[in-house]
Design an enzyme around this catalytic site. Structure first.
Site, PDB file in Angstrom:
ATOM      1  N   GLU A 212       1.088  -1.074  -0.146  1.00  0.00           N
ATOM      2  CA  GLU A 212       0.112   0.002  -0.599  1.00  0.00           C
ATOM      3  C   GLU A 212       0.867   1.082   0.267  1.00  0.00           C
ATOM      4  OE1 GLU A 212      -3.388  -0.160  -0.089  1.00  0.00           O
ATOM      5  OE2 GLU A 212      -3.605  -2.048  -0.054  1.00  0.00           O
TER       6      GLU A 212
ATOM      7  N   CYS B 225      -2.176   9.755   2.538  1.00  0.00           N
ATOM      8  CA  CYS B 225      -1.835   9.083   0.678  1.00  0.00           C
ATOM      9  C   CYS B 225      -3.115   9.514   0.787  1.00  0.00           C
ATOM     10  CB  CYS B 225      -1.898   7.472   1.714  1.00  0.00           C
ATOM     11  SG  CYS B 225      -3.385   6.238   2.646  1.00  0.00           S
TER      12      CYS B 225
HETATM   13  P1  NAD Z   1       8.468   4.772   4.243  1.00  0.00           P
HETATM   14  O1  NAD Z   1       8.520   3.953   2.649  1.00  0.00           O
HETATM   15  O2  NAD Z   1       9.954   5.844   3.921  1.00  0.00           O
HETATM   16  O3  NAD Z   1       9.057   3.833   5.299  1.00  0.00           O
HETATM   17  C1  NAD Z   1       7.654   2.776   5.596  1.00  0.00           C
HETATM   18  C2  NAD Z   1       8.533   1.717   6.274  1.00  0.00           C
HETATM   19  O4  NAD Z   1       9.749   1.254   5.523  1.00  0.00           O
HETATM   20  C3  NAD Z   1       9.143   2.128   7.781  1.00  0.00           C
HETATM   21  O5  NAD Z   1       9.093   1.773   9.137  1.00  0.00           O
HETATM   22  C4  NAD Z   1      10.608   2.349   7.416  1.00  0.00           C
HETATM   23  O6  NAD Z   1      11.360   1.820   8.536  1.00  0.00           O
HETATM   24  C5  NAD Z   1      10.782   0.803   6.343  1.00  0.00           C
HETATM   25  N1  NAD Z   1      11.479   0.596   5.111  1.00  0.00           N
HETATM   26  C6  NAD Z   1      11.979   1.404   5.199  1.00  0.00           C
HETATM   27  N2  NAD Z   1      13.270   0.833   3.784  1.00  0.00           N
HETATM   28  C7  NAD Z   1      12.696  -0.660   4.763  1.00  0.00           C
HETATM   29  C8  NAD Z   1      13.613  -1.581   3.679  1.00  0.00           C
HETATM   30  N3  NAD Z   1      14.490  -1.944   2.661  1.00  0.00           N
HETATM   31  N4  NAD Z   1      12.579  -2.449   4.319  1.00  0.00           N
HETATM   32  C9  NAD Z   1      11.709  -2.796   4.970  1.00  0.00           C
HETATM   33  N5  NAD Z   1      11.081  -1.871   5.798  1.00  0.00           N
HETATM   34  C10 NAD Z   1      12.458  -0.648   5.076  1.00  0.00           C
HETATM   35  O7  NAD Z   1       7.711   5.069   4.092  1.00  0.00           O
HETATM   36  P2  NAD Z   1       6.739   6.694   5.353  1.00  0.00           P
HETATM   37  O8  NAD Z   1       7.683   7.798   4.842  1.00  0.00           O
HETATM   38  O9  NAD Z   1       7.347   6.626   6.779  1.00  0.00           O
HETATM   39  O10 NAD Z   1       5.800   6.819   5.001  1.00  0.00           O
HETATM   40  C11 NAD Z   1       4.728   7.811   4.319  1.00  0.00           C
HETATM   41  C12 NAD Z   1       5.294   7.105   2.924  1.00  0.00           C
HETATM   42  O11 NAD Z   1       3.675   6.160   2.996  1.00  0.00           O
HETATM   43  C13 NAD Z   1       3.714   8.517   1.730  1.00  0.00           C
HETATM   44  O12 NAD Z   1       4.845   7.727   0.570  1.00  0.00           O
HETATM   45  C14 NAD Z   1       2.442   7.669   1.607  1.00  0.00           C
HETATM   46  O13 NAD Z   1       1.818   8.003   1.031  1.00  0.00           O
HETATM   47  C15 NAD Z   1       2.221   6.175   2.273  1.00  0.00           C
HETATM   48  N6  NAD Z   1       1.337   5.964   3.187  1.00  0.00           N
HETATM   49  C16 NAD Z   1       0.121   5.136   1.935  1.00  0.00           C
HETATM   50  C17 NAD Z   1      -0.308   4.439   2.858  1.00  0.00           C
HETATM   51  C18 NAD Z   1      -1.062   3.876   2.138  1.00  0.00           C
HETATM   52  O14 NAD Z   1      -2.750   3.200   2.738  1.00  0.00           O
HETATM   53  N7  NAD Z   1      -1.314   3.714   0.543  1.00  0.00           N
HETATM   54  C19 NAD Z   1      -1.227   5.044   3.717  1.00  0.00           C
HETATM   55  C20 NAD Z   1      -0.257   5.965   4.288  1.00  0.00           C
HETATM   56  C21 NAD Z   1       1.324   5.537   4.121  1.00  0.00           C
END
Ligand code: NAD
Length: 480
Positions: A230, A264
């Site tokens: 997501e 999001c």
């Molecule tokens: P991010 O991708 O930076 O991090 C998300 C999670 O992934 C964190 O817990 C992080 O520690 C982990 N992570 C980072 N690198 C990783 C790796 N290599 N392997 C496994 N896990 C890893 O995102 P963010 O900045 O925390 O969140 C914001 C983003 O989330 C925005 O793009 C937003 O649109 C999206 N979002 C989507 C939804 C949806 O339902 N579609 C909902 C909320 C937020």
């Protein structure tokens, strides 16, 4: 390797403590322990699991202040933290009542051949890994966890390193619910902990950015496990001639700026038909100017701070790029504001924008309403679909029928008609994320539960009097 996370207060920018990071050894032990507890959890049956979850709901409700306070310290906003807590508790109740209805439905039937019964047995995955972001830390950590445990799957959760305080409070809430504590663990750490976790689980649910989602998808493919992704969005709204401008401006103002635009499914770009464009922008700007910042205290009504420090340069770059290319600020901020050590953005209405600007094409994750004039509905649809994202969208028109017809032409998983961000209000609407906004089955509606269950067909021949049509001829065995 990092051994602790330094906590940052988004309202002041100051460091105010540390949380220990889960070591690789501890992560492996967690996974082993969860795996060994899962069979008993599955054997408890869905009614038993629902009863345990209801006890957890009580335990969380008793700790409402503690969890909400931790969530507010993580995110710098209070009102939204209370709403998040209430939504979380509501979701526990919903799954506790809905999952038994869904899973206790009879699944045995007689095949068209008549002499074979089919029992559709649902077998949960043993261990799911859940990785969540910082913008709604509690809701987005539990939106997949709750259906997973109701399905009988054990869960290892890794919340965002930006917002780990709430996770500590949530972990404490499990103390009085040992059955759930045995199948639900929370690991703390950065992306490296998330990446290690993927190697230890049988399925991964990831909510976060597109670039990380791509990496998670690739790691899951290498592990040969399912990934439910997501990801980000750049949600468009279309407002056509004859739409109720007063209603549309109010709905879009909320849809674009709730949680200071850190959602999001935020509306991030608006296309308005030329004849109503000026009236629309004027009214939107007047309404936007009425919304302030939740500063200096939590009880000042208005937008909270930018939660993640790393988002600030992205917002600054999008705004600077738009202004350099001719965008006009009709209300709000022409730059990120810094108050009390935190970073803040006012509800910002921009006009004179176009698709050469990052603010119309890349995810900004801030409280911006860039409005672009379009000649007609066809141009609005073309521009709305001119995006690598496809999460959600909104349409306002003279009639509901006209708006619905436009909605069906949009490349987005959920389209709100006569409103925006209705996905946050109605849980039942099953949807897929289109394009780069995600991959995998729907996390909304009953389908969400079935992502954690594998169908096993138990095929029972109910009579031995009937020969299979492909068996060797009976004569072959005569005389034996
Ligand atoms: P991010 O991708 O930076 O991090 C998300 C999670 O992934 C964190 O817990 C992080 O520690 C982990 N992570 C980072 N690198 C990783 C790796 N290599 N392997 C496994 N896990 C890893 O995102 P963010 O900045 O925390 O969140 C914001 C983003 O989330 C925005 O793009 C937003 O649109 C999206 N979002 C989507 C939804 C949806 O339902 N579609 C909902 C909320 C937020």
């Amino acid at each position: 390797m990092t051994t602790e996370i330094i906590l940052r207060d988004p309202r002041t920018g100051r460091s105010d403590g540390t949380v220990p990071v889960t070591s690789p050894q501890d992560l492996r032990m967690m996974a082993t322990r969860l795996r060994s507890a899962q069979p008993a959890w599955e054997a408890l049956g869905v009614d038993g699991r629902a009863a345990v979850l209801r006890r957890w709901k009580e335990a969380c409700s008793e700790r409402r202040d503690e969890i909400t306070t931790a969530l507010a310290a993580d995110t710098g906003r209070w009102r939204e933290s209370v709403q998040e807590f209430d939504a979380f508790v509501g979701t526990i109740e919903r799954w506790s009542s809905l999952a038994p209805k869904l899973l206790n439905e009879p699944r045995r039937f007689t095949s068209t051949l008549g002499f074979i019964d089919i029992d559709k047995n649902l077998r949960p995955y043993t261990l799911a890994g859940i990785i969540s972001p910082w913008n709604f830390p509690l809701v987005l950590s539990t939106i997949d966890m709750l259906p997973a445990v109701m399905a009988g799957t054990a869960v290892l959760l890794k919340p965002s390193e930006v917002t780990p305080r709430f996770a500590v409070a949530l972990r404490d809430s499990l103390a009085g619910v040992p059955e759930l504590e045995s199948v639900f663990s929370i690991a703390i750490g950065e992306g490296t902990v998330g990446a290690q976790m993927i190697e230890l689980v049988d399925l991964v649910c990831f909510t976060g950015s597109v670039p990380t989602g791509r990496q998670v998808g690739a790691m899951a493919a290498a592990q040969f496990i399912p990934a439910f992704l997501e990801l980000g969005g750049k949600d468009p709204a279309i407002v056509l001639n004859g739409a109720d401008v007063d209603h549309a401006t109010t709905a879009l103002l909320w849809g674009a700026t709730s949680n200071a635009g850190q959602a999001c499914q935020s509306i991030e770009r608006i296309y308005v038909e030329t004849s109503i464009h000026d009236e629309f922008v004027d009214l939107l700007a007047k309404k936007a100017a009425r919304i302030g910042l939740c500063f200096p205290t939590y009880d000042t009504p208005g937008l909270g701070p930018i939660i993640a420090e790393r988002q600030v340069p992205i917002i600054e770059a999008h705004l600077a790029d738009a202004l350099a290319k001719g965008a006009v600020v009709r209300a709000g901020s022409s730059a990120v504001e810094h108050h009390g050590g935190g970073s803040w953005v006012r509800v910002t209405v921009l006009s004179n924008v176009d698709h050469t600007m990052a603010i119309m094409r890349e995810e900004t994750f801030g409280p911006f309403l860039p409005v672009m004039a379009v000649a007609d509905a066809d141009e609005a649809v073309r521009l709305a679909n001119d995006s690598s994202f496809g999460l959600s969208a909104a349409v306002f028109a003279a009639t509901t029928e006209e708006a619905e017809a436009i909605a069906r032409r949009l490349e987005a998983g959920a389209v709100s008609v006569n409103d925006s961000t209705l996905t946050a209000l109605v849980w039942e609407g099953e949807k897929h994320s289109f394009k780069s906004s995600g991959l995998g089955g729907s996390r909304m509606g009953p389908a969400s539960l079935f992502r954690f269950l594998r169908s096993q067909a138990i095929l029972v021949k109910t009579t031995t009097a009937v020969r299979d049509p492909w068996w060797y001829p009976a004569e072959l065995f005569e005389g034996l």
